[in-house]
Design an enzyme around this catalytic site. Structure first.
Site, PDB file in Angstrom:
ATOM      1  N   GLY A  11       0.096  -1.332  -0.075  1.00  0.00           N
ATOM      2  CA  GLY A  11       0.167   0.045  -0.478  1.00  0.00           C
ATOM      3  C   GLY A  11       1.210   1.300   0.577  1.00  0.00           C
ATOM      4  CE1 TYR A 143      -8.108   6.476   7.143  1.00  0.00           C
ATOM      5  CE2 TYR A 143      -7.883   9.012   8.111  1.00  0.00           C
ATOM      6  CZ  TYR A 143      -7.658   7.634   7.846  1.00  0.00           C
ATOM      7  OH  TYR A 143      -6.211   7.429   7.527  1.00  0.00           O
ATOM      8  CE  LYS A 147      -6.704   4.848  10.138  1.00  0.00           C
ATOM      9  NZ  LYS A 147      -5.752   3.861  10.150  1.00  0.00           N
TER      10      LYS A 147
HETATM   11  C1  AKB Z   1      -6.320  11.009   4.190  1.00  0.00           C
HETATM   12  O1  AKB Z   1      -6.601  11.569   3.676  1.00  0.00           O
HETATM   13  O2  AKB Z   1      -7.563   9.996   3.699  1.00  0.00           O
HETATM   14  C2  AKB Z   1      -4.967  10.346   5.133  1.00  0.00           C
HETATM   15  C3  AKB Z   1      -5.183  10.693   6.446  1.00  0.00           C
HETATM   16  C4  AKB Z   1      -4.933  12.255   7.129  1.00  0.00           C
HETATM   17  O3  AKB Z   1      -5.300   9.991   6.932  1.00  0.00           O
HETATM   18  N1  AKB Z   1      -4.020  10.582   4.063  1.00  0.00           N
END
Ligand code: AKB
Length: 320
Positions: A11, A143, A147
């Site tokens: 990746g 996302y 996290k």
């Molecule tokens: C994204 O933009 O999704 C990544 C991040 C900042 O985690 N580059």
């Protein structure tokens, strides 16, 4: 670290981190974990061992750990922010389900684990300027949810089971090696390709959208240094704020034009990416990382821009 497994080695971060680790440790001891359809190629394949390790399959993680006597796992499997918003179920399965599988194997077999977090772990209610290490984390993207949950789960495994989990919150990562892959900060990679190709760049984010960024060599060094840090100095584990620079589209455009004066940029906003970017910090306070394990970036916007343009001209055969 003696025997290392990189999950997600093909990746955006994994392909460069695996090669960096093979340069620092005996290269036969760094195993490139990959999923079917994303097999390692070229130097990554030839420079060391590789193993099929789908993070959603705990048996494959355990087999690779046993076979190569792994003591440290770099878990880089994740969907980036914009793609995760389109495929939230898959993002959870890989980001959190995969992390749980990795931590369970690490608990049973005594491995240390690095799992990157992100500026995406913050949200609208986080203080946006000089965002502190310990602050409000209520992101509204899948996302971000994976996290923050990943940070908590990793700290839980450290406290409850003694698993040596460590992590950093990466800002946007910029590199000339791996192509951008579905992130919100990826415009800051794309823009260099357009500048070198002599094409007009259509920026998906509006002027004034500030975000933290980092050049890949600094990010790779951070991933190694946090895992090598003296544990007695660590008051935090998951995860440390780290940053190198903060800029908006106008600033990176102006910087590139210092070296490519004919370069043109227009705006064509992407509402999804704009909404995500608006919820992220403008600038991070990374003083805890500096104090607890000596974090210090080497590249600022100018040094990064010169290196990106130089290397992309070579890569794209535009160096005449
Ligand atoms: C994204 O933009 O999704 C990544 C991040 C900042 O985690 N580059």
């Amino acid at each position: 670290m003696k025997n290392i497994l990189v999950i997600g080695s093909t990746g955006q971060i994994g392909s460069e981190l695996t090669m960096k680790l093979r340069g620092l440790y005996p290269q036969g001891n760094v195993v490139a974990g990959y999923i079917s359809g994303a097999e390692p190629k070229g130097e990554l394949l030839e420079s060391g061992p590789s193993a099929l390790v789908d993070i959603t399959n705990p048996g494959q993680i355990a087999d690779a750990v046993d076979r190569y006597k792994i003591d440290t796992i770099y878990n880089l499997a994740a969907l980036l922010s914009a793609v995760a918003e389109v495929k939230p179920q898959l993002a959870w399965k890989i980001g959190l389900g995969g992390l749980f599988n990795t931590l369970e194997v690490a608990r049973e077999k005594g491995c240390a684990v690095f799992t990157p977090s992100s500026i995406g772990s913050f949200g609208n209610s986080t203080p946006h300027t000089k965002t502190p290490q310990d602050t409000i984390q209520r992101p509204e993207t899948m996302y971000g949810v994976t996290k923050v949950s990943g940070e908590l789960l990793s700290d839980y495994y450290a406290k409850r089971f003694g698993v040596d989990t460590r992590s950093v919150r990466f800002p946007g990562l910029i590199s000339y090696v791996a192509p951008p892959g579905g992130g919100t900060t990826d415009y800051a990679v794309d823009i260099y390709y357009y500048a070198v190709n002599g094409e007009t760049f259509k920026c998906p984010l509006k002027p004034g959208t500030l975000m933290d960024m980092m050049y890949m060599p600094d990010a790779l060094r951070a991933a190694v240094e946090i895992m090598e840090a003296d544990p007695s100095r660590l008051k935090h584990r998951n995860s440390f704020n780290i940053t190198s620079m903060s800029f908006d589209p106008e600033e990176i455009y102006a910087k590139i034009r210092e070296y490519v004066p004919d370069f043109k940029m227009e705006y064509e906003l992407d509402p999804l990416r704009q909404k995500i970017a608006d919820s992220w910090p403008d600038s991070l306070d990374d003083s805890c990382a500096r104090e607890e394990w000596g974090w210090k970036p080497e590249y600022d916007l100018d040094a990064m821009t010169r290196d990106m343009l130089k290397n992309l001209r070579i890569k794209l055969n535009k160096d005449k």
